[in-house]
Design an enzyme around this catalytic site. Structure first.
Site: not given
Length: 267
Positions: A54-55, A105, A154, A213
């Protein structure tokens, strides 16, 4: 690429062409892709599992549109932080475009008072701030330069309806396929200057639970094994042996995951 940049940033994609996966929202016939390319951004919600980019996608949007990127955390951000971040976009030396992307975030964790301040900011590019208390209180409106808000979460269901309804685009980010993760790993290995065989990348991808990740974290750990036991090359055998030593099984569960599952089954 600047070697002084943080490693995680160097491993992240920089352009839409670098970005692998998420074809459901970034395919060339999709709304988000077209709005980015046409520079017609509205405020965006990106929601999905942790570690799914997302980032990274928000930074790619910033790089593509040439807007200044500012990241805030919803837990610690206050009204002043939001105002200062957007005001910085006015500086023509730091930001020739004059516009910014404000990335928040875990936006579902915003303080309620900060969330309400965002409503006029998103609709009218202005902040309504109340000065004083009681009968002597005054409302002051501060004009802001144009900006685009991108929120990552999330837990999309935890967003309040008034905030969610002010976003023009809401996109769900999916887990990645093993083939997509393999491409991500090969690219990351090149950045880290690691020699990796295709079968080694496939082995890591298969055990990464669909999450870039996790794949990148495992790659960095397996690199250490490869330098000691594999002459610096990550093969399928080195990857498999390394993951076994890290207690990561064939479907990507580690020791803690298995203990949690045992507790659920037995208790």
């Amino acid at each position: 690429m600047n070697a002084n940049e943080p490693l995680a940033y160097r491993m992240s994609p920089k352009t839409l062409e670098d970005y692998v996966g998420q074809e459901e929202i970034l395919g060339q016939d999709k709304i988000l892709y077209r709005t980015i390319k046409a520079d017609r951004l509205s405020s965006i919600i990106l929601w999905g599992p942790p570690g799914c980019g997302k980032t990274s996608l928000a930074r790619v949007i910033s790089n593509t549109t040439k807007y200044k990127f500012t990241k805030l955390n919803a837990v610690t951000a206050g009204v002043g932080d939001i105002k200062n971040a957007i005001e910085e976009a006015k500086n023509p030396f730091l930001n020739p475009s004059g516009r910014c992307i404000l990335f928040i975030d875990e936006i579902h964790r915003l303080n309620r008072s900060v969330e309400e301040i965002l409503y006029p900011a998103m609709e009218d590019f202005a902040l309504d701030i109340v000065m004083g208390k009681g009968a002597g209180a005054n409302s002051i409106r501060i004009e802001l330069p144009p900006f685009t808000l991108i929120g990552a979460t999330t837990r999309a269901g935890a967003l309040s309806a008034p905030l969610r309804d002010r976003f023009g685009i809401i996109n769900h980010m999916q887990f990645y396929t093993a083939d997509e993760l393999k491409h991500i790993l090969i690219r990351a290995a090149g950045i880290l200057n690691i020699e990796i065989e295709e079968t080694g990348a496939e082995e890591i991808a298969r055990r990464s639970r669909g999450t870039p990740r996790i794949a990148n974290r495992l790659l960095k750990r397996i690199r250490d094994f490869a330098q000691v036991k594999g002459e610096g090359v990550i093969s399928q055998k080195i990857a498999a042996d390394s993951l076994s030593a890290l207690y990561v099984d064939d479907i990507g569960l580690d020791l803690i995951d298995r203990e949690v599952l045992k507790a659920i089954i037995q208790k």
